[in-house]
Motif scaffolding. Sequence first.
Motif, PDB file in Angstrom:
ATOM      1  N   PRO A   1       1.018  -1.467  -0.302  1.00  0.00           N
ATOM      2  CA  PRO A   1       0.305  -0.130   0.270  1.00  0.00           C
ATOM      3  C   PRO A   1       0.749   1.147   0.050  1.00  0.00           C
ATOM      4  O   PRO A   1       0.751   2.150  -0.042  1.00  0.00           O
ATOM      5  CB  PRO A   1      -1.343   0.026   1.133  1.00  0.00           C
ATOM      6  CG  PRO A   1      -0.903  -1.511   1.486  1.00  0.00           C
ATOM      7  CD  PRO A   1       0.381  -1.750   0.866  1.00  0.00           C
ATOM      8  N   GLU A   2       1.704   0.978   0.854  1.00  0.00           N
ATOM      9  CA  GLU A   2       2.933   2.102   0.573  1.00  0.00           C
ATOM     10  C   GLU A   2       3.793   2.829  -0.509  1.00  0.00           C
ATOM     11  O   GLU A   2       4.389   4.352  -0.931  1.00  0.00           O
ATOM     12  CB  GLU A   2       3.875   2.280   1.745  1.00  0.00           C
ATOM     13  CG  GLU A   2       3.052   1.751   3.497  1.00  0.00           C
ATOM     14  CD  GLU A   2       3.076   0.888   3.463  1.00  0.00           C
ATOM     15  OE1 GLU A   2       3.156  -0.055   2.391  1.00  0.00           O
ATOM     16  OE2 GLU A   2       2.271   0.855   3.910  1.00  0.00           O
ATOM     17  N   VAL A   3       3.568   2.135  -1.500  1.00  0.00           N
ATOM     18  CA  VAL A   3       4.615   2.069  -3.555  1.00  0.00           C
ATOM     19  C   VAL A   3       3.615   3.330  -3.677  1.00  0.00           C
ATOM     20  O   VAL A   3       2.776   4.139  -3.683  1.00  0.00           O
ATOM     21  CB  VAL A   3       3.843   1.390  -3.613  1.00  0.00           C
ATOM     22  CG1 VAL A   3       2.682   0.690  -4.088  1.00  0.00           C
ATOM     23  CG2 VAL A   3       4.833   1.351  -4.790  1.00  0.00           C
ATOM     24  N   ARG A   4       4.592   4.588  -3.913  1.00  0.00           N
ATOM     25  CA  ARG A   4       4.166   5.373  -4.135  1.00  0.00           C
ATOM     26  C   ARG A   4       4.796   6.123  -5.871  1.00  0.00           C
ATOM     27  O   ARG A   4       4.634   5.912  -6.930  1.00  0.00           O
ATOM     28  CB  ARG A   4       5.078   6.883  -4.223  1.00  0.00           C
ATOM     29  CG  ARG A   4       4.219   7.077  -2.703  1.00  0.00           C
ATOM     30  CD  ARG A   4       4.784   8.957  -2.140  1.00  0.00           C
ATOM     31  NE  ARG A   4       4.312   9.394  -0.480  1.00  0.00           N
ATOM     32  CZ  ARG A   4       5.081   9.050   0.523  1.00  0.00           C
ATOM     33  NH1 ARG A   4       6.242   7.845   0.088  1.00  0.00           N
ATOM     34  NH2 ARG A   4       3.804   8.821   1.630  1.00  0.00           N
ATOM     35  N   SER A   5       6.338   5.087  -6.509  1.00  0.00           N
ATOM     36  CA  SER A   5       6.455   4.869  -7.700  1.00  0.00           C
ATOM     37  C   SER A   5       7.034   3.763  -7.795  1.00  0.00           C
ATOM     38  O   SER A   5       7.628   3.423  -6.965  1.00  0.00           O
ATOM     39  CB  SER A   5       7.483   5.622  -7.189  1.00  0.00           C
ATOM     40  OG  SER A   5       7.302   7.199  -7.804  1.00  0.00           O
ATOM     41  N   ILE A   6       7.091   3.355  -9.136  1.00  0.00           N
ATOM     42  CA  ILE A   6       7.884   2.023  -9.107  1.00  0.00           C
ATOM     43  C   ILE A   6       8.619   2.419 -10.721  1.00  0.00           C
ATOM     44  O   ILE A   6       8.536   2.597 -10.816  1.00  0.00           O
ATOM     45  CB  ILE A   6       6.570   1.101 -10.335  1.00  0.00           C
ATOM     46  CG1 ILE A   6       5.208   1.207  -9.606  1.00  0.00           C
ATOM     47  CG2 ILE A   6       7.039  -0.532 -10.380  1.00  0.00           C
ATOM     48  CD1 ILE A   6       4.583  -0.280  -9.430  1.00  0.00           C
ATOM     49  N   ILE A   7       9.931   1.630 -10.131  1.00  0.00           N
ATOM     50  CA  ILE A   7      11.400   1.967 -10.902  1.00  0.00           C
ATOM     51  C   ILE A   7      10.959   0.396 -12.109  1.00  0.00           C
ATOM     52  O   ILE A   7      11.492  -1.023 -11.472  1.00  0.00           O
ATOM     53  CB  ILE A   7      12.629   2.094 -10.770  1.00  0.00           C
ATOM     54  CG1 ILE A   7      12.130   3.228  -9.154  1.00  0.00           C
ATOM     55  CG2 ILE A   7      13.633   1.800 -11.230  1.00  0.00           C
ATOM     56  CD1 ILE A   7      13.639   3.092  -8.713  1.00  0.00           C
ATOM     57  N   MET A   8      11.227   0.527 -12.942  1.00  0.00           N
ATOM     58  CA  MET A   8      11.263  -0.473 -14.248  1.00  0.00           C
ATOM     59  C   MET A   8      12.859  -0.844 -14.583  1.00  0.00           C
ATOM     60  O   MET A   8      12.884  -0.288 -15.650  1.00  0.00           O
ATOM     61  CB  MET A   8       9.634  -0.876 -14.791  1.00  0.00           C
ATOM     62  CG  MET A   8       8.577  -0.516 -14.877  1.00  0.00           C
ATOM     63  SD  MET A   8       8.451  -1.939 -13.747  1.00  0.00           S
ATOM     64  CE  MET A   8       8.670  -3.610 -14.883  1.00  0.00           C
ATOM     65  N   LEU A   9      13.004  -2.206 -14.474  1.00  0.00           N
ATOM     66  CA  LEU A   9      14.431  -2.019 -15.144  1.00  0.00           C
ATOM     67  C   LEU A   9      14.364  -2.901 -16.411  1.00  0.00           C
ATOM     68  O   LEU A   9      13.551  -4.378 -16.157  1.00  0.00           O
ATOM     69  CB  LEU A   9      15.563  -2.646 -14.135  1.00  0.00           C
ATOM     70  CG  LEU A   9      15.528  -1.609 -13.772  1.00  0.00           C
ATOM     71  CD1 LEU A   9      14.839  -1.668 -11.755  1.00  0.00           C
ATOM     72  CD2 LEU A   9      17.136  -0.933 -13.602  1.00  0.00           C
ATOM     73  N   GLY A  10      15.100  -3.493 -17.369  1.00  0.00           N
ATOM     74  CA  GLY A  10      15.922  -4.413 -18.075  1.00  0.00           C
ATOM     75  C   GLY A  10      16.852  -4.414 -18.080  1.00  0.00           C
ATOM     76  O   GLY A  10      17.585  -3.786 -18.306  1.00  0.00           O
TER      77      GLY A  10
END
Length: 383
Positions: A72-81
């Motif tokens: 619930p606390e997540v504000r941003s998601i860093i996507m990595l490849g």
Amino acid sequence: MRAAQAQPERLRAFVELEARAVGFDAIAFTTPDSMPAAPARLAEFLSKGRHGTMEWMAETAMRRAHPRTLWPEVRSIIMLGMNYGPEENPLALLDRKEKGAISVYARNRDYHDVIKGRLKQLAGKIAARTGEDVKVFVDTAPVMEKPLAAAAGLGWQGKHTNLVSRQFGSWLFLGSIFTTAEIAPDLPDVDHCGSCRACLDICPTDAFPAPYQLDARRCISYLTIEHKGPIPREFRPKMGNRIYGCDDCLAVCPWNKFAQQASETKLQAREDLKAPALADLLNLDDPAFRTLFSGSPVKRIGRDRFIRNVLIAAGNSGEKELVPACERLLHDASPLVRGAAVWALSQLMERRVFAALALALRSSEEDPEVLAEWEEALPQVPA
């Protein structure tokens, strides 16, 4: 105000720099609310039973569809490849019937271990710099990496449902870092598939009911990796020499013209797994299987399922030299292996010889599924 919030552009630049330093080739940012269409698509997939025996997909559907349910606390998601492009076109191996075709992603170290280790390194640096909380995920967690990666602009989900990148084609491993830090999201990429349907048309088992839809129950990757029992007879001839996974829909994509070979040595194909001989693989007992595939994702399906796959490839090979090895496996401890051996021999032997073998062995077989293999195989043996 925290440093990360006061200087968001600096944080983005820092993450991008550190991500490349630990080996990631593609970096982008999104939010936990960036994939509004994904929950409905997942629900439709599950309601139609297209997940097959992957019960865990249904069990984790809510967390998978809504990242905030997962944390619930997540504000941003860093996507990595991380690029895992092959040295050569994997489709070429399909013509070498005496060899086994292992999916490109599984020809060296298990990417889950490689990616997770790098994610932890990067997440630690972000936490130390920002004071914010972080969590790392690879695809063993209930995270919809492909829709999130598309929302972040790493690529788009093609008609085969996999991510396609203009820079790396089909060959990107994905991982994510969830964080409580506020980071401005990137814009999603647009769909560049156009009228192309190469990925749909090449599928040997017609696993795509429509563009952008997959029925896993017909997918060779699912059948050779996730499916635990005997592979349905209708799919066996179509498997060819694919013994772990299938790269057809990935490899045929025109965007692969921009792809490049993996730079991470742990993701480059081991020489002994590029085109292993079926004759050698048929002789693997459990210790030899574990030794050969130590550190590889192939190891997780176990020796019996793997030999089942190899036997189907042997049956499709037309190689009479494989008959003795297949005959030995009629006496294997595993009913799954014995049943696959029956089918392989039904494809490699003359009807008269196979019928004599059935007469000699059927009476001593106690497993009902193996007995069914004998009964179904006899009328279909070539004259």
